[in-house]
Design a protein around this motif. Structure first.
Motif, PDB file in Angstrom:
ATOM      1  N   ASP A 246      46.747  38.086   4.505  1.00 58.14           N
ATOM      2  CA  ASP A 246      45.416  37.969   5.119  1.00 58.14           C
ATOM      3  C   ASP A 246      45.053  39.187   5.958  1.00 58.14           C
TER       4      ASP A 246
ATOM      5  N   LYS B 156      43.369  42.837   2.385  1.00 59.14           N
ATOM      6  CA  LYS B 156      43.660  43.638   1.177  1.00 59.14           C
ATOM      7  C   LYS B 156      42.546  43.521   0.140  1.00 59.14           C
ATOM      8  N   GLY B 157      41.961  42.294   0.070  1.00 62.23           N
ATOM      9  CA  GLY B 157      40.909  42.064  -0.927  1.00 62.23           C
ATOM     10  C   GLY B 157      39.743  43.010  -0.717  1.00 62.23           C
TER      11      GLY B 157
ATOM     12  N   GLY C 120      44.747  33.626  -1.138  1.00 60.69           N
ATOM     13  CA  GLY C 120      43.516  34.150  -1.719  1.00 60.69           C
ATOM     14  C   GLY C 120      43.004  35.352  -0.972  1.00 60.69           C
TER      15      GLY C 120
ATOM     16  N   VAL D 289      36.366  42.913  15.315  1.00 61.09           N
ATOM     17  CA  VAL D 289      36.516  41.599  15.949  1.00 61.09           C
ATOM     18  C   VAL D 289      36.997  41.696  17.401  1.00 61.09           C
TER      19      VAL D 289
ATOM     20  N   ARG E 162      30.522  47.601  14.662  1.00 60.30           N
ATOM     21  CA  ARG E 162      30.047  47.507  13.270  1.00 60.30           C
ATOM     22  C   ARG E 162      28.951  48.528  13.037  1.00 60.30           C
TER      23      ARG E 162
ATOM     24  N   SER F 125      38.635  49.638   9.001  1.00 55.08           N
ATOM     25  CA  SER F 125      37.615  48.735   8.493  1.00 55.08           C
ATOM     26  C   SER F 125      36.947  48.056   9.677  1.00 55.08           C
TER      27      SER F 125
HETATM   28  P1  GDP Z   1      43.640  39.383   2.081  1.00 52.93           P
HETATM   29  O1  GDP Z   1      44.331  38.179   1.529  1.00 52.93           O
HETATM   30  O2  GDP Z   1      44.602  40.393   2.621  1.00 52.93           O
HETATM   31  O3  GDP Z   1      42.674  39.965   1.123  1.00 52.93           O
HETATM   32  O4  GDP Z   1      42.819  38.901   3.360  1.00 52.93           O
HETATM   33  P2  GDP Z   1      41.784  37.679   3.483  1.00 52.93           P
HETATM   34  O5  GDP Z   1      40.709  37.855   2.516  1.00 52.93           O
HETATM   35  O6  GDP Z   1      42.485  36.387   3.496  1.00 52.93           O
HETATM   36  O7  GDP Z   1      41.294  37.864   4.991  1.00 52.93           O
HETATM   37  C1  GDP Z   1      40.522  38.867   5.384  1.00 52.93           C
HETATM   38  C2  GDP Z   1      39.226  38.297   5.958  1.00 52.93           C
HETATM   39  O8  GDP Z   1      38.675  39.255   6.807  1.00 52.93           O
HETATM   40  C3  GDP Z   1      38.167  38.011   4.929  1.00 52.93           C
HETATM   41  O9  GDP Z   1      37.361  36.950   5.366  1.00 52.93           O
HETATM   42  C4  GDP Z   1      37.366  39.320   4.882  1.00 52.93           C
HETATM   43  O10 GDP Z   1      36.026  39.159   4.464  1.00 52.93           O
HETATM   44  C5  GDP Z   1      37.415  39.713   6.304  1.00 52.93           C
HETATM   45  N1  GDP Z   1      37.440  41.140   6.566  1.00 52.93           N
HETATM   46  C6  GDP Z   1      38.090  42.134   5.895  1.00 52.93           C
HETATM   47  N2  GDP Z   1      37.944  43.311   6.541  1.00 52.93           N
HETATM   48  C7  GDP Z   1      37.201  43.031   7.649  1.00 52.93           C
HETATM   49  C8  GDP Z   1      36.742  43.823   8.744  1.00 52.93           C
HETATM   50  O11 GDP Z   1      36.997  45.008   8.858  1.00 52.93           O
HETATM   51  N3  GDP Z   1      36.016  43.170   9.707  1.00 52.93           N
HETATM   52  C9  GDP Z   1      35.723  41.840   9.651  1.00 52.93           C
HETATM   53  N4  GDP Z   1      35.025  41.290  10.629  1.00 52.93           N
HETATM   54  N5  GDP Z   1      36.170  41.063   8.642  1.00 52.93           N
HETATM   55  C10 GDP Z   1      36.880  41.663   7.663  1.00 52.93           C
END
Ligand code: GDP
Length: 426
Positions: A12, A15-16, A39, A335, A382, A413
């Motif tokens: 989490d 990475k996505g 996910g 955040v 942001r 990011s």
């Molecule tokens: P992954 O499994 O590593 O792909 O991570 P997740 O998708 O589970 O969690 C990342 C969450 O953070 C998702 O809801 C993304 O949309 C959100 N996200 C990713 N990068 C950023 C960022 O730089 N800022 C914010 N606020 N949210 C982000």
């Protein structure tokens, strides 16, 4: 040329989003391990998606998405996901599935549930997607590769034999109904119809693509601390989450993986049980959870509230080292803008001795965080696109962590969208 996008921590990390962003310049995106138990959440011009099996590159029409041999392939989940993506207006993805990928069988999911019930309070916090029973069977050599769907006679014979073993456990250990191999066979014939158009020798496809100079991304699931060997065993996942495993789980030469982009989030979160040294609780944790990620820190697959903590330099340094990070993408920094002061875990106190090296599980259970408090920046970052335009305290936070972990942070990011990224010179 191959780049891997992998996690430094508990998963989490975002990475996505990084994969989706880098996929713009890629030709092929490969999932190489794990299953539908975790996910990625991706926000782009088509909307917001939670992907579990499809690689995060499916949103571009120039990319090919590959499910590698190392994945625990849940065929119905994959097809639901394909349908969902297409129904939201994304062009039908070009998908290839390795003929050597193994299938999550319907009984893997049952065994996962039954075992969690049996363990009750002592469970590993499984997502009950069948992943542990799947990988157990794979290494016990009673798993089923996708290519086995195409030899029906042998498939049925093997199913009979596997079910007779499973039924002993079902009857005597779990007291649950027995499996019917014929019913499973019919289900597998449905699976066959779904996957048939996509199945091929994906390692050969990738070999040829490498020779043609194509850009390939390997997309990891979870992170170092959930790796079966190097993670917080036994509170780990059942496949390797490391970039090195990308060579195996995709079937590519290890020396072709030139860049290992290791993703680490600006604070910590974890799902499931296991030691989490920098964990925070109460209102402090609730607030970070509420503000975290994009709409709160809740599991993309399970909806479970994530455990929250401050950034852990000890765990992240180790996480980056085991990944072989060539660079770090530091995510979700925006955040933290609400905090006046931000604690960071810079060491572990284990029986009065301070260490900055990540220990084995029994030592880890005893570790207490050594915190250093850095000043916050008290503003919304942001929309900022240049590193120099970040508030000074925000830059200091990034630079402090970079020094502690010892790997270069080249991307920051500052929002969930594709363009919310700040590049930094190496
Ligand atoms: P992954 O499994 O590593 O792909 O991570 P997740 O998708 O589970 O969690 C990342 C969450 O953070 C998702 O809801 C993304 O949309 C959100 N996200 C990713 N990068 C950023 C960022 O730089 N800022 C914010 N606020 N949210 C982000």
């Amino acid at each position: 040329m191959i780049k891997a996008v992998v996690g430094a921590n508990w998963g989490d990390e975002g990475k996505g989003k990084i994969t989706d962003m880098l996929a713009e310049a890629a030709d092929i995106i490969v999932r190489f391990q794990g299953g539908a138990n975790a996910g990625h959440t991706i926000v782009n011009n088509y909307g917001k998606f939670a992907l579990h099996t499809l690689p995060s590159g499916v949103f571009y029409d120039h990319t090919t998405s590959i499910i590698g041999n190392g994945v625990a392939l849940n065929i119905p989940v994959l097809f639901n996901e394909l349908q969902e993506v297409v129904s939201k207006g994304v062009p039908a993805p070009k998908l290839l599935i390795s003929d050597r990928a193994q299938m999550v069988m319907p009984y893997h999911i049952l065994f996962d549930q039954y075992e969690e019930e049996r363990l009750a309070g002592k469970s590993f916090g499984s997502t009950k997607s069948g992943i542990a029973p799947f990988y157990s069977d794979k290494y016990a050599k009673i798993g089923f590769q996708v290519q086995e769907l195409f030899d029906e006679k042998t498939l049925l014979e093997k199913l009979m034999s596997v079910c007779s073993v499973k039924n002993v456990l079902l009857e005597h250990l779990y007291q649950k109904p027995a499996l019917d191999p014929n019913a499973i066979f019919s289900e597998l014939m449905e699976y066959k119809k779904m996957v048939e158009p996509y199945v091929c020798d994906t390692s050969l496809y990738l070999w040829n693509a490498i020779k043609e100079g194509k850009q390939i991304l390997l997309e990891g699931q979870l992170g170092t601390l959930k790796d079966t060997d190097h993670g917080i065993y036994p509170m780990v996942t059942s496949s390797s989450t490391l970039a090195a495993y990308g060579a195996i789980g995709a079937g590519v030469p290890p020396y072709e993986i030139k860049e290992i982009i290791t993703v680490s989030k600006a604070y910590s979160s974890a799902v499931g049980a296991g030691a989490f040294v920098s964990e925070i609780f109460g209102e402090e944790a609730d607030e970070l959870r509420r503000r975290g990620g994009d709409g709160g820190e809740y599991g993309a697959t399970t909806g479970r509230p994530r455990r929250m903590g401050w950034y852990d330099c000890v765990a992240s340094k180790y996480g980056c080292r085991l990944q072989g990070a060539t660079e770090v993408a530091f995510t979700v920094l925006d955040v933290l803008g609400y905090l006046d002061e931000i604690p960071v875990c810079v060491g572990y106190d284990i029986d009065g001795k301070i260490t900055t090296e990540f220990p084995t599980t029994s030592q880890l259970e005893k570790a207490k965080p050594v915190l250093k408090t850095l000043p916050g920046w008290d503003s919304d970052i942001r929309g900022i696109t240049k590193y120099e335009d970040l508030p000074e305290n925000c830059r200091k936070y990034v630079e402090f962590i970079e020094e502690q972990i010892g790997f270069p942070i080249t991307m920051i990011s500052n929002g969930p969208g594709r363009d919310d990224i700040i590049y930094r010179k190496r």
